[in-house]
Enzyme design. Structure first.
Site, short mmCIF file in Angstrom:
data_model
loop_
_atom_site.label_atom_id
_atom_site.label_comp_id
_atom_site.label_asym_id
_atom_site.label_seq_id
_atom_site.Cartn_x
_atom_site.Cartn_y
_atom_site.Cartn_z
N CYS A 40 30.86 15.47 33.90
CA CYS A 40 31.45 15.19 35.21
C CYS A 40 32.95 14.93 35.13
CB CYS A 40 30.74 14.02 35.89
SG CYS A 40 31.06 12.44 35.06
N LYS A 52 2.28 4.61 1.63
CA LYS A 52 2.38 5.15 2.99
C LYS A 52 2.00 6.62 2.91
CE LYS A 52 5.25 5.23 7.08
NZ LYS A 52 4.78 6.49 7.56
N CYS A 112 33.40 11.88 30.09
CA CYS A 112 32.14 12.61 30.10
C CYS A 112 32.46 14.09 30.25
CB CYS A 112 31.26 12.12 31.25
SG CYS A 112 29.82 13.15 31.52
N GLU A 140 0.86 -1.19 0.00
CA GLU A 140 0.00 0.00 0.00
C GLU A 140 0.89 1.24 0.00
OE1 GLU A 140 -2.48 -0.14 3.49
OE2 GLU A 140 -3.06 -2.19 3.07
N ASP A 188 1.22 10.29 3.98
CA ASP A 188 1.85 11.13 4.99
C ASP A 188 0.79 11.98 5.66
OD1 ASP A 188 3.78 12.20 6.51
OD2 ASP A 188 4.73 13.39 4.94
#
Ligand code: IVH
Length: 686
Positions: free
Chosen positions: A427, A121, A424, A119, A123
């Site tokens: 920290c 799609k 990170c 089918e 929107d």
């Protein structure tokens, strides 16, 4: 008598005639696009009906074509739970991905048939339309819901009633012809045709309003305007693709479903077809791509669905989508621009996420200056450099992403290779990248980014829903040391809160009340709030319903967790890992002590008829054969084609034939439709 000399009975008869005619012409015009009469002739019919109804207001029915426009919607939108969740679809972007999916489908289907329906799609926005029986044996539209969060939708019936391709009433003949029970639900997609979209934007601009970005947003906005007059003016269309009853799909294939929907009078998209192989799927994709420009409405891909209902049932669902369908998305709109920097942020799960900072570029209808980057692994593998030119893509309204590095005479590579941080940036602690993982992760439980993210997540909509616990307030609470985990929220005081910026006594009390209220959000929400990887809404709900309490979940083994359909090895490992950590168990204990509800009602498993075999014969008064079969199977029973000593019950309707004789001969108990329904209900209650 009225002005035209109609007696009341005559008026009623004429009104009904007119309604029939108008419905017929609306169907020809709005659904089939083949009008039989001129607009003027149609308007004349409408006018006559309107006049009759004015003179005899008692004749007005809710499903009269005159009632499409007008009527005031209720305040706000009512939230209504869907009969079954409205899920999403998994996406494929390449032939290879389709091939993988096809292979999986075949593996899981075993000996069951695998055929696909292709089918378009569309929107737009999905809608659920609910119909109920009328006294004349037909059905009428009683409720229309948006998808909402998938579990609970918004009631937009008043708006949807004005959409001409949605039948307000369906005749008994159509129902019979389609083989559909009087109570049913249709799911489909609402779209705004491009012409209507352009016209709407012209009008908006003329009024000094900003234009809508695309037809989908315009359709969403239109449905929510609360002014049915506006909805009626801006033409929307609904294309139907699913048919359910009692929260279950009708036990017929997809192709047959589309035929039944057509027979009922719904607009069904004509661009559809059966496919069997990946090559045929690609052919369907290419045909759709070619048609795309001339359709008059937006599509963003094609949807492939396993046709047979039995095969679908065997394939089942993952957390968010059926395994029996997939969306092949057309390649997104692209643009090339220069990447000026990379920004790394730490998310609530500790994941270090790279974002490309770009020279602003216009793509997919908007100017963008940042885009998501794959992951650390990709960046390292590709040797990405600051100053590289990259191709960015935008599909639908998703966040744009960097697809690839561009290198040619006009686009030379950047200078220095980007060195991915191994710490990170929030920290400063070392981040880890586990075997097989594409990203680094900060594992410092005290990292402010993790704490901040986890607390914000806990309070967010769809989780514990604590209004007022926004980014800024969480930041302040952390800075002041008022909270170190979500459990601390439950011992906050008014004095503490008023000491924060922008908090008065009133907002402090409101937030405390919200926090208090969140204690009753229930087990599924708490489970989601913990932020365990891969545990989203649907998975959390399924686990909560199955286990009933946090203690049971916490102490479950991976195998025990996997008895829940939505849970596979990846999810069960994430859950057992989470609860293996003492800090997490302690968190649960603290939440429990604070009075956060950690139980859910266990859902009765639908195995009432397990072990029983039923045979259906004759025509039942209300249920179609498919419907009866679906209900029996949903309850765990089997439906056989012939009667034997092993048959538990024969369900006989009108004009039952030799099967009924055989049942009597073999002393097999015989039920009528009411008996069957009673059996289903009784067994469920036991
Ligand atoms: S089937 C179980 N068929 O695409 C949900 N969806 O990305 C399966 N959509 O939410 C939906 N055209 O709003 C289906 N022919 C089609 C569709 C379609 C558009 C939308 C639908 C769905 C979204 C998923």
């Amino acid at each position: 008598m009225d002005g035209k000399g109609h007696s009341r009975e005559e008026a009623a008869k004429r009104a009904e005639e007119l309604r029939e005619q108008i419905r017929h012409h609306e169907h020809m015009y709005f659904v089939l696009d083949t009008p039989e009469i001129s607009d003027a002739a149609f308007d004349k019919l409408m006018k006559e009906l309107r006049k009759l109804e004015e003179e005899h207001p008692e004749l007005i029915t809710a499903d009269s074509p005159t009632q499409r426009v007008g009527g005031k919607p209720a305040e706000g939108f009512q939230k209504v739970r869907h009969s079954r969740p409205m899920l999403s679809l998994d996406n494929a972007y390449t032939e290879e991905e389709l091939r993988d999916w096809d292979r999986r489908v075949h593996e899981l289907a075993g000996n069951l048939p695998v055929e696909y329906t292709g089918e378009l799609k569309l929107d737009g926005l999905s809608l659920a339309l609910h119909y109920e029986g009328t006294s004349d044996g037909g059905a009428r539209l009683v409720r229309s819901l948006t998808r909402g969060d998938g579990q609970v939708g918004e009631d937009v019936t008043t708006s949807v009633r004005t959409i001409r391709s949605v039948p307000l009433k369906i005749s008994p003949e159509r129902l019979r012809k389609a083989g559909v029970p009087v109570e049913f639900e249709v799911r489909g997609e609402t779209v705004m045709p491009q012409k209507a979209f352009e016209q709407m934007n012209q009008e908006r601009e003329a009024e000094g309003l900003s234009p809508a970005v695309n037809p989908r947003n315009a359709a969403a906005g239109t449905l929510r305007t609360m002014d049915p007059g506006i909805v009626a003016r801006r033409r929307l269309d609904v294309y139907a693709y699913f048919l359910l009853t009692g929260g279950d799909y009708l036990a017929i294939g997809q192709e047959a479903t589309l035929d039944a929907l057509t027979a009922l009078g719904f607009r069904v998209n004509p661009h559809r077809g059966k496919v069997h192989t990946v090559a045929e799927m690609m052919k369907f994709v290419h045909a759709a791509e070619e048609r795309r420009e001339t359709l008059g409405y937006d599509i963003d891909g094609v949807v492939l669905k396993v046709d047979a209902q039995a095969t679908r049932q065997r394939l089942g669902y993952t957390g968010r989508a059926p395994r029996w369908a997939i969306a092949y998305k057309f390649s997104a709109e692209q643009a090339v621009t220069q990447m000026v920097d990379i920004m790394i942020t730490t998310g609530r799960t500790g994941k270090l996420t790279p974002t490309a900072m770009l020279k602003p570029v216009f793509v997919g209808g908007a100017t963008i200056s940042r885009a998501t980057l794959h992951n650390a692994d990709w960046i390292e593998r590709m040797g990405l450099r600051i100053g590289d030119w990259v191709k960015v893509e935008r599909g639908g309204d998703v966040i744009p992403k960097v697809a690839e590095i561009v290198e040619d005479a006009e686009h030379p590579r950047g200078k220095d290779r980007y060195v991915y941080p191994t710490h990170c940036l929030v920290c400063g602690q070392a981040a880890v990248r586990e075997e097989g993982e594409a990203d680094y992760r900060c594992v410092n439980a005290d990292c402010p980014a993790l704490l901040h993210g986890s607390i914000e997540h806990w309070g967010s909509r769809g989780v514990m829903n604590i209004e007022g616990l926004g980014e800024a307030s969480v930041m302040q609470m952390l800075d002041r040391g008022l909270v170190r985990s979500v459990a601390d929220l439950y011992s906050l005081t008014e004095e503490q809160l008023v000491s924060l910026e922008r908090f008065g006594a009133k907002s402090a009390r409101t937030l405390l009340a919200e926090i208090e209220r969140s204690k009753h959000a229930g087990l599924a929400r708490v489970l989601m709030g913990l932020g365990i990887r891969f545990v989203g809404e649907r998975t959390a709900e399924a686990i909560a319903q199955d286990f009933g309490s946090m203690d049971a979940i916490m102490n479950a083994s991976a195998e025990e967790l996997e008895r829940v359909e939505e849970v596979g090895p990846r999810i069960s490992a994430a859950i057992t890992d989470f609860f293996a950590r003492p800090a997490n168990r302690e968190l649960i204990a603290r939440l429990q002590a604070a009075g956060v509800k950690m139980t859910a009602e266990k859902k009765q498993r639908t195995t009432q008829l397990a072990g029983l075999t039923l045979v259906l014969t004759g025509t039942l008064p209300n249920l179609t054969r498919e419907d009866a079969k679906a209900r029996i199977e949903a309850a765990g029973g089997k439906v056989a084609g012939s009667v034997s000593k092993k048959t538990s019950y024969v369900v006989a309707g009108e004009e039952a034939g030799s099967k009924l004789d055989k049942a009597r001969e073999l002393n097999v108990p015989v039920l009528d439709e009411a008996g069957l329904l009673e059996l289903l209900a009784k067994k469920a209650a036991e």
